[in-house]
Structures are given as structure tokens and as C-alpha cells.
Scaffold this motif. Structure first.
Motif, PDB file in Angstrom:
ATOM      1  N   GLU A 171       0.624  -1.373   0.271  1.00 42.51           N
ATOM      2  CA  GLU A 171      -0.427   0.094  -0.222  1.00 42.51           C
ATOM      3  C   GLU A 171       0.712   0.958  -0.364  1.00 42.51           C
ATOM      4  N   THR A 181      -2.078 -12.314   5.879  1.00 42.71           N
ATOM      5  CA  THR A 181      -3.588 -11.835   5.471  1.00 42.71           C
ATOM      6  C   THR A 181      -4.569 -12.730   5.198  1.00 42.71           C
ATOM      7  N   GLN A 182      -6.273 -13.047   5.420  1.00 45.12           N
ATOM      8  CA  GLN A 182      -6.982 -12.687   5.282  1.00 45.12           C
ATOM      9  C   GLN A 182      -7.425 -13.290   4.473  1.00 45.12           C
ATOM     10  N   SER A 183      -8.328 -14.364   3.736  1.00 43.78           N
ATOM     11  CA  SER A 183      -8.794 -14.147   2.247  1.00 43.78           C
ATOM     12  C   SER A 183     -11.308 -14.014   3.194  1.00 43.78           C
ATOM     13  N   PRO A 184     -11.441 -13.845   1.775  1.00 38.94           N
ATOM     14  CA  PRO A 184     -13.123 -13.456   2.141  1.00 38.94           C
ATOM     15  C   PRO A 184     -13.322 -14.446   3.089  1.00 38.94           C
ATOM     16  N   MET A 185     -12.864 -15.597   2.657  1.00 42.46           N
ATOM     17  CA  MET A 185     -13.253 -16.708   4.011  1.00 42.46           C
ATOM     18  C   MET A 185     -13.195 -17.486   5.062  1.00 42.46           C
ATOM     19  N   GLY A 186     -11.881 -16.170   5.257  1.00 45.31           N
ATOM     20  CA  GLY A 186     -11.015 -16.447   6.261  1.00 45.31           C
ATOM     21  C   GLY A 186     -10.054 -16.584   6.640  1.00 45.31           C
ATOM     22  N   LYS A 187     -10.048 -17.519   5.686  1.00 43.68           N
ATOM     23  CA  LYS A 187      -8.773 -18.346   5.883  1.00 43.68           C
ATOM     24  C   LYS A 187      -6.695 -17.364   5.766  1.00 43.68           C
ATOM     25  N   ARG A 228      -3.673 -16.406   5.246  1.00 44.83           N
ATOM     26  CA  ARG A 228      -2.582 -16.694   4.175  1.00 44.83           C
ATOM     27  C   ARG A 228      -1.060 -15.899   4.756  1.00 44.83           C
ATOM     28  N   VAL A 282      -8.292  -8.053   4.375  1.00 43.83           N
ATOM     29  CA  VAL A 282      -8.122  -8.557   3.859  1.00 43.83           C
ATOM     30  C   VAL A 282      -6.998  -8.301   2.328  1.00 43.83           C
ATOM     31  N   ARG A 283      -7.212  -9.174   1.914  1.00 46.03           N
ATOM     32  CA  ARG A 283      -5.986  -8.752   0.596  1.00 46.03           C
ATOM     33  C   ARG A 283      -6.720  -9.414  -0.338  1.00 46.03           C
ATOM     34  N   ARG A 342      -6.588 -10.165  -4.777  1.00 47.75           N
ATOM     35  CA  ARG A 342      -5.354 -10.123  -5.519  1.00 47.75           C
ATOM     36  C   ARG A 342      -5.305 -10.575  -7.080  1.00 47.75           C
ATOM     37  N   ILE A 350      -8.922 -22.193   9.905  1.00 55.53           N
ATOM     38  CA  ILE A 350     -10.868 -21.993   9.359  1.00 55.53           C
ATOM     39  C   ILE A 350     -10.678 -23.901   9.101  1.00 55.53           C
ATOM     40  N   TRP A 390     -18.063 -16.223  12.330  1.00 54.19           N
ATOM     41  CA  TRP A 390     -17.105 -16.942  10.902  1.00 54.19           C
ATOM     42  C   TRP A 390     -18.706 -17.219  10.116  1.00 54.19           C
ATOM     43  N   THR A 429     -19.177 -24.835  -0.065  1.00 47.86           N
ATOM     44  CA  THR A 429     -19.234 -22.421   0.079  1.00 47.86           C
ATOM     45  C   THR A 429     -18.544 -21.675  -0.749  1.00 47.86           C
ATOM     46  N   LEU A 430     -19.500 -20.698  -1.362  1.00 45.26           N
ATOM     47  CA  LEU A 430     -18.141 -20.299  -2.199  1.00 45.26           C
ATOM     48  C   LEU A 430     -18.846 -18.121  -1.810  1.00 45.26           C
ATOM     49  N   VAL A 431     -17.664 -17.950  -1.038  1.00 46.61           N
ATOM     50  CA  VAL A 431     -18.235 -16.775  -0.550  1.00 46.61           C
ATOM     51  C   VAL A 431     -17.241 -15.358  -1.614  1.00 46.61           C
ATOM     52  N   ASP A 449     -15.338 -12.087  -3.791  1.00 43.94           N
ATOM     53  CA  ASP A 449     -14.637 -11.626  -3.267  1.00 43.94           C
ATOM     54  C   ASP A 449     -14.205 -10.344  -3.186  1.00 43.94           C
ATOM     55  N   GLU A 501     -14.492 -17.252  -3.745  1.00 47.00           N
ATOM     56  CA  GLU A 501     -13.470 -18.387  -2.634  1.00 47.00           C
ATOM     57  C   GLU A 501     -14.099 -19.349  -2.129  1.00 47.00           C
ATOM     58  N   LEU A 502     -13.734 -20.287  -2.678  1.00 51.77           N
ATOM     59  CA  LEU A 502     -14.837 -21.819  -1.859  1.00 51.77           C
ATOM     60  C   LEU A 502     -13.986 -22.613  -1.493  1.00 51.77           C
ATOM     61  N   ALA A 503     -14.559 -23.369  -0.023  1.00 51.69           N
ATOM     62  CA  ALA A 503     -14.181 -24.473   1.487  1.00 51.69           C
ATOM     63  C   ALA A 503     -14.845 -25.110   1.340  1.00 51.69           C
ATOM     64  N   TRP A 519     -11.740 -19.680  -7.151  1.00 55.92           N
ATOM     65  CA  TRP A 519     -10.363 -19.267  -6.760  1.00 55.92           C
ATOM     66  C   TRP A 519     -10.495 -20.578  -5.543  1.00 55.92           C
ATOM     67  N   THR A 575      -7.158 -21.921  -1.686  1.00 54.39           N
ATOM     68  CA  THR A 575      -6.496 -21.889  -1.829  1.00 54.39           C
ATOM     69  C   THR A 575      -6.663 -23.115  -0.513  1.00 54.39           C
TER      70      THR A 575
END
Lengths: 122, 187
Positions: free
Chosen positions: A42, A94-100, A102, B2-3, B5, B61, B72, B96-98, B100, B116-118, B151, B153
């Protein structure tokens, strides 16, 4: 303890800076701040450097602030090796939208390659 | 924080995938109902995560503790697309799909955003083929809703999960670090 804090212009780095300032005062550590460049961050290197200098001054901590050129992970590890620091501190996660959670490639490189204990500020 | 990319997606779309609902028989001979999440599923879903063995957590998670689980799940249930696997009145799997995106409420067209999938399957129901079928039906559900980019991870040492994602059409993308990023384009 002789501590090296590595920061780039991300919010995670700013958090690491804040946590380290607090700890430096508590533990009376010797602190060096190295600014590295990360293109997706940033803030620019100059902005990050100015921010660090300003926060150090406000906290009343006498620390060297330096800028390292080149690949951020490898520049930090090289510097830590050359100057024999006891600990390397970096921010990351960092946190993904799902809360993972990274951890990025710079974090991974420093964790695996640093010659000293690495503290990861989340 | 939240990043977000920029991400590469496969040129060729995958699919078609079956849309829920469906009832399958798993490798243990159990009838498993796969369907979109319905009203009244919230508590059974919380129960799935309360019962979930923390040894199978990945990248933080699902969280542990009912309070954290509820927090959550909130945005996942409010903004996500959800498909569950049920057996004997209990939710035993959840995919689930959230979106982004900063403000999910502002999304008019699901194609505007990547999702995003989980996926989580309760331990007693793992290795019975439920995960694959649940994943396929989630992608079928997503296709019906107009979602075209998905997508995820995955921890890069988790070879079985990576193999599962590759089987349905996900491809590795992005820089490798502790987590491997994968993406799929839907028809």
C-alpha cells in the motif's frame, strides 16, 4: 537483544512496527529497522521509511532505519546474516474473504532461511 | 486485513456439473442428501462445525468454539452460496462460495466477482466419496447462479485435496508459498 525489524509498505508491516516498538521499550532491545520494497504494498519505500522514522521518534526509540535493495526476502536474510542479529521480526498473514489465513512468499522465505529466530507478527 | 489479488483462470471452462438437490449413496452405503442450504439449516450447520475435529483445520478455519464459529459463519450464510450434505437429519458436509469483494450487497451480477471456495466434511463421513460429489454439486449450483470464476487456496502438502480439486477441473495458479492457489472457470 539485537533485533532486526523488516518492513515493507503493507498494513501487516505497520502492525509489526507497532508491536515491535512496544516490545523494544519493554525489553530495552537494540532495534534496527530495514525497509524493503514490495511492489504490491500500500505504501512506497519512501513513505514506509518516513512512517517508521516518525513512529520511532514519537516512541522515543533510537534506532537505525535502513533501506535494502533487491528481492525483499533475500535482502532481509542476507542483512540479518551479515549483522548477526538475535532475532528477525516481520509482519505477515492476510485473511481471505473466507477467513483463511495466508502467508506470502516473502514470509515463507524469511521463516525458512533466516539465520536467527524469526518472530511473525500477525 | 483482506487482501485481493489478480488471479489467472484456465482458458477453457469446466463442466457441466450436476445441480443439487440429489441423493447419493456413499461408499459406506449411506444415503446422503445433497441440497442447497435451506432455512432452518443454520443450527445443524453450527453443530457440524462444533463437532468438527480441529485436527482437520486448515489455514485457521473452521475456528473452534461455538461463539467464533457463529461469527465466522455470519458472512458465509449472508453473502455466500451454500450446499450441504445431510445424513440422518444432520448436516455432515458443507461446501461454500464467498464473493471476493469489499461490499457483497453491491454485487448485481455474480459474474462481476470471483468466488472463494471452501469445503468441509465431518470426519466420520470422510473418504466415502461425499467430498467429490458435494464439490461437483456446489459448482453446478454456482453455474445455475451465473457464477463463472471460482478460486481456492489449499495447503500445498495436502496432496489428496489438490488431487480432488484437479479432478473436477481446478488448475494451479499464482505464486507458491505455504498455500497453493487454484482456480476454475465454469461454463
Amino acid at each position: 537483544m539485537n533485533v532486526l525489524l523488516g518492513i515493507e509498505g503493507s498494513d501487516e508491516s505497520v502492525r509489526a512496527l507497532e508491536a515491535t516498538l512496544e516490545r523494544t521499550l519493554e525489553a530495552d532491545d537494540e532495534l534496527t529497522v530495514a525497509v524493503v520494497e514490495k511492489s504490491t504494498a500500500e505504501r512506497s519505500v519512501a513513505e514506509t521509511r518516513a512512517l517508521a522514522t516518525d513512529r520511532l521518534e514519537t516512541a522515543g526509540i533510537d534506532a537505525t532505519v535502513t533501506t535494502l535493495e533487491g528481492d525483499p526476502g533475500s535482502a532481509l536474510v542476507d542483512f540479518a546474516e551479515r549483522e548477526s542479529f538475535d532475532m528477525v521480526v516481520i509482519g505477515g498473514g492476510t485473511q481471505s474473504p473466507m477467513g483463511k489465513i495466508r502467508l506470502g512468499p516473502i514470509t515463507e522465505f524469511v521463516l525458512l532461511n533466516a539465520p536467527a529466530t524469526v518472530k511473525l507478527v500477525r | 486485513m483482506v487482501r485481493r489479488r489478480t488471479r489467472v483462470y484456465p482458458d477453457d471452462p469446466s463442466g457441466p456439473f450436476p445441480a443439487p438437490p440429489a441423493t447419493i449413496t456413499d461408499r459406506e452405503g449411506r444415503p446422503i442428501e445433497i441440497r442447497p442450504l435451506a432455512d432452518g439449516d443454520r443450527e445443524p450447520l453450527v453443530d457440524l462445525y462444533v463437532r468438527f475435529d480441529p485436527v482437520d483445520r486448515a489455514q485457521g478455519i473452521p475456528p473452534t468454539g461455538e461463539e467464533r464459529i457463529r461469527t465466522w459463519l455470519e458472512p458465509i450464510l449472508a453473502d455466500g452460496k451454500n450446499v450441504v450434505a445431510c445424513h440422518d437429519g444432520a448436516v455432515v458436509g458443507h461446501a461454500t462460495l464467498v464473493p471476493d469483494v469489499e461490499d457483497p450487497a453491491a454485487v448485481d451480477d455474480p459474474r462481476e466477482v470471483a468466488w472463494e471456495l471452501a469445503i468441509f466434511v465431518l470426519q466420520a463421513y470422510q473418504r466415502a466419496g461425499i467430498g467429490t460429489r458435494l464439490l461437483e454439486h456446489l459448482l453446478g449450483h454456482a453455474g445455475e447462479q451465473g457464477i463463472d470464476r471460482v478460486w481456492l487456496t489449499v495447503e500445498r502438502w495436502n496432496a489428496p485435496a489438490i488431487a480432488l480439486y484437479e479432478r473436477v477441473g481446478f488448475e494451479v495458479c499464482g505464486a507458491e508459498s505455504f498455500e497453493q492457489e487454484m482456480s476454475i472457470r465454469l461454463e
